[in-house]
Write a protein that holds these residues in place. Structure first.
Motif, PDB file in Angstrom:
ATOM      1  N   LYS A   1       0.730  -1.200   0.642  1.00 34.77           N
ATOM      2  CA  LYS A   1       0.062   0.307  -0.173  1.00 34.77           C
ATOM      3  C   LYS A   1       1.114   1.026  -0.176  1.00 34.77           C
ATOM      4  N   HIS A   2       0.062   2.228  -0.639  1.00 29.58           N
ATOM      5  CA  HIS A   2       1.030   3.395  -0.708  1.00 29.58           C
ATOM      6  C   HIS A   2       1.875   3.734   0.103  1.00 29.58           C
ATOM      7  N   GLY A   3       2.360   4.036   1.093  1.00 25.95           N
ATOM      8  CA  GLY A   3       2.398   5.571   2.110  1.00 25.95           C
ATOM      9  C   GLY A   3       2.688   4.139   3.635  1.00 25.95           C
ATOM     10  N   ASN A   4       2.940   2.810   3.490  1.00 28.38           N
ATOM     11  CA  ASN A   4       3.658   1.995   4.137  1.00 28.38           C
ATOM     12  C   ASN A   4       5.013   1.944   4.146  1.00 28.38           C
ATOM     13  N   THR A   5       5.291   1.993   5.173  1.00 30.41           N
ATOM     14  CA  THR A   5       6.782   2.195   5.707  1.00 30.41           C
ATOM     15  C   THR A   5       7.281   0.638   6.385  1.00 30.41           C
TER      16      THR A   5
ATOM     17  N   GLU B   1       6.474  -0.573  -2.285  1.00 29.38           N
ATOM     18  CA  GLU B   1       6.156   0.015  -1.526  1.00 29.38           C
ATOM     19  C   GLU B   1       6.546  -0.339   0.026  1.00 29.38           C
TER      20      GLU B   1
ATOM     21  N   ALA C   1       6.785   5.081  -4.382  1.00 31.95           N
ATOM     22  CA  ALA C   1       6.679   6.531  -4.162  1.00 31.95           C
ATOM     23  C   ALA C   1       8.466   6.600  -4.015  1.00 31.95           C
TER      24      ALA C   1
END
Ligand SMILES: C[S@@+](CC[C@H](N)C(=O)[O-])C[C@H]1O[C@@H](n2cnc3c(N)ncnc32)[C@H](O)[C@@H]1O
Length: 226
Positions: A23-27, A148, A182
């Motif tokens: 998922k976009h934004g996962n650390t 990601e 990203a």
């Protein structure tokens, strides 16, 4: 995605889980937490059966051709080893000396059950130096562990450091992640090229391969450290 690919109910379940993992934004902490749950009760194994997921098959395809001598003496590191699918592929080809590097303890515990690796290193790869000497391995495989919140661009330097000159680093990943991730957008391939210009490694091959995951194409890179 290929136009004629029709998802089954099992495919849709797998896609839902994979969307969360990448998922976009996962650390990286989010990702590890997610895999620690996904692996429970055989769910990850079911969701990544070869009719849906072929990252490990593509990363290992024809890899034996680079090692015409005794494959049982070739030292391999499986980076982001997960439950050990790469080890199963490599065993079929005659490789025996394999270490697993994997940050999610619960995934590594699953890999341990098959008893195919020599060492189980419960760490992720990133910008930091791993407790592994330079030029330790003849071969590194990275299957499905790029995306990601997963392996960052900077980890390529560590890969090139721990594999000996003339060895092979084989990376398979979803093609769309070059743009949708990203960290990789406009950075991953320029860094790969810069590492070539700087004499860290040489490109051996870059191929787009069909049916990497649920009808989506994959990218398979092979680099050789200099
Ligand atoms: C989709 S699974 C692939 C597992 C296995 N290589 C396979 O092909 O079945 C991605 C794996 O990457 C691991 N991973 C996430 N971040 C990582 C990092 N920074 N370094 C190494 N592995 C990482 C996850 O814990 C997970 O086990």
């Amino acid at each position: 995605m290929t136009s004629d690919w029709k998802p089954s109910a099992d495919d849709l379940e797998s896609i839902t889980a994979a969307k969360e993992a990448f998922k976009h934004g996962n650390t990286n902490d989010d990702v590890i937490k997610f895999y620690s749950e996904w692996v429970k009760e055989g769910k990850y194994q079911k969701d990544t059966e070869p009719e849906r997921y072929r990252a490990h098959i593509l990363a290992c395809e024809n890899i034996e051709t680079y090692y015409p001598g005794n494959k049982d003496k070739v030292k391999v590191i499986d980076i982001g080893a997960g439950t050990g699918r790469v080890a199963v592929e490599l065993m079929k080809k005659g490789f025996k000396l394999m270490d697993a590097l994997e940050p999610t303890t619960e995934m590594l515990d699953e890999a341990k059950k098959m008893d195919l690796y020599t060492s189980y290193i419960n760490l992720g790869i990133g910008a930091d130096r791993l407790p592994i000497d330079d030029n330790t391995y003849d071969l590194a495989i990275v299957s499905g562990a790029m995306g990601e919140g997963h392996i960052p661009c900077e980890a390529l330097h560590e890969m090139a450091r721990i594999v000996r000159p003339g060895g092979i680093i084989s990376i398979s990943m979803r093609e769309e992640f070059l743009d949708s991730c990203a960290d990789y957008r406009g950075r991953l391939e320029p860094l790969m090229k810069k590492m070539e210009q700087d004499g860290e490694w040489k490109l051996v091959s870059r191929e787009i391969r069909p049916n990497y995951y649920c009808g989506k194409p994959g990218l398979v890179y092979r680099y050789s450290p200099s």
